[in-house]
Design an enzyme around this catalytic site. Structure first.
Site, mmCIF file in Angstrom:
data_model
loop_
_atom_site.group_PDB
_atom_site.id
_atom_site.type_symbol
_atom_site.label_atom_id
_atom_site.label_comp_id
_atom_site.label_asym_id
_atom_site.label_seq_id
_atom_site.Cartn_x
_atom_site.Cartn_y
_atom_site.Cartn_z
ATOM 1 C CE LYS A 22 -3.903 -2.309 2.178
ATOM 2 N NZ LYS A 22 -4.667 -2.647 3.369
ATOM 3 C CD GLN A 67 -3.626 -4.261 6.430
ATOM 4 O OE1 GLN A 67 -3.755 -3.200 5.822
ATOM 5 N NE2 GLN A 67 -4.000 -5.415 5.903
ATOM 6 C CG ASP A 115 -9.740 0.265 5.051
ATOM 7 O OD1 ASP A 115 -9.442 -0.272 3.971
ATOM 8 O OD2 ASP A 115 -9.063 0.163 6.089
#
Ligand code: GUN
Length: 299
Positions: A55, A99, A122
């Site tokens: 990422k 995460q 997200d």
């Protein structure tokens, strides 16, 4: 011989990343604005380390400002909440991602819900989930994996899925549920299935669009697939294989690719299908967040 089109997620993701990079350069030139992404990783889960590294690398390649915050596995919940709060208030940061999975002592809901909905790239915040469910997505963030899947489905079937049956296998908050909302918004007839569904193969056999997100390697055989279906395999399972007497691991999806490719119209491989698209959609969401924050029009 496989009949199906092999949907190349890697190529599509690269194409999209190129567009995002060009738009990022234009944003800097015209508005003096650089999208900023903060990724928080807690502990040492090896798979998460790889995802986070990818990422950050992709964010840098797109021309974003990116930061990685690595916290020890025994960090207190308060320290995580304090970090998120400081990122919520940091004007150089437009996207915040913590995460998952988190170590057991941390409350996943509390932490994901502490991220400002305006920086929740997200799409896990209840405000964003609510907007997606209600079809009010003008300023909402759509979870990255389902958003990427929709682009691949659109390439195969067009934007309007009227009259088509979509079967989603797996009811997670990250994938299954938002996927169902997105398919419904495109007029598909959506069936949600999961581990308690009766006669799952029979239900899947009715699907013009199959979305597999269960996490069971090769569970979906070719005899589950309706001829001409579009099959999107979201599973990423690491399995042991023996090559020349040597034990190795390899990634495989939830669908038996070789069998399904005989029957389907199009299918995503694992790896190289949904995975690369997910990371690129995170960049698309971060760019979008920067534009929204600056009052610049987004489509
Ligand atoms: N872990 C696995 N997939 C994801 C994702 O899309 N977002 C976050 N934050 N964690 C993940």
């Amino acid at each position: 011989m496989a009949n199906a089109v092999r949907i190349d997620g890697k190529a599509k993701a690269a194409e999209l990343a190129e567009k995002i990079t060009a738009e990022t350069a234009a944003l800097a030139r015209d508005h003096g604005l650089q999208p900023g992404l903060a990724v928080v990783i807690i502990g040492e889960d090896p798979a998460s380390q790889v995802y986070v590294r990818n990422k950050k690398r992709t964010a840098d390649a797109c021309g974003f400002h990116s930061e990685q915050h690595s916290l020890p596995p025994d960090v207190s919940e308060q320290d995580v909440l304090d970090l998120v709060e400081s990122l919520n208030n940091d004007a150089t940061i437009h996207g915040i991602l913590v995460q998952l999975p988190l170590p057991d002592h941390l409350d996943e809901h509390r932490i994901t819900q502490s991220i400002s909905p305006a920086k929740d790239v997200d799409g896990f915040h209840y405000i964003n989930i609510g907007k997606l469910t209600a079809g009010d997505t003008a300023d909402a963030f759509i979870p990255c994996t389902p958003a990427g899947c929709m682009l691949m489905i659109e390439d195969q079937l067009g934007a309007d899925l009227s009259g088509l049956n979509a079967v989603v296998i797996g009811r997670s908050n990250i994938v299954g549920k938002p996927m169902a909302s997105l398919l419904l918004a495109r007029n598909a007839t959506v069936t949600m299935t999961h581990s308690r569904t009766k006669d799952l193969p029979k239900v899947v056999r009715r699907a013009d669009i199959v979305i597999a997100a269960i996490g069971r390697p090769n569970m979906i055989g070719g005899d589950w697939i309706k001829p001409g279906a579009v099959v999107i395999d979201i599973g990423i399972n690491r399995i042991e294989v023996t090559v020349d007497g040597e034990k190795k691991t390899k990634l495989t999806g939830d669908v038996n690719y070789d069998e399904a490719a005989e029957i389907a119209k199009a299918i995503t491989p694992v790896p190289g299908g949904v995975g690369p698209m997910t990371i690129t959609m995170l960049m698309a969401n971060t760019l979008r967040s920067a534009k929204l924050a600056a009052g610049i029009d987004v489509q």
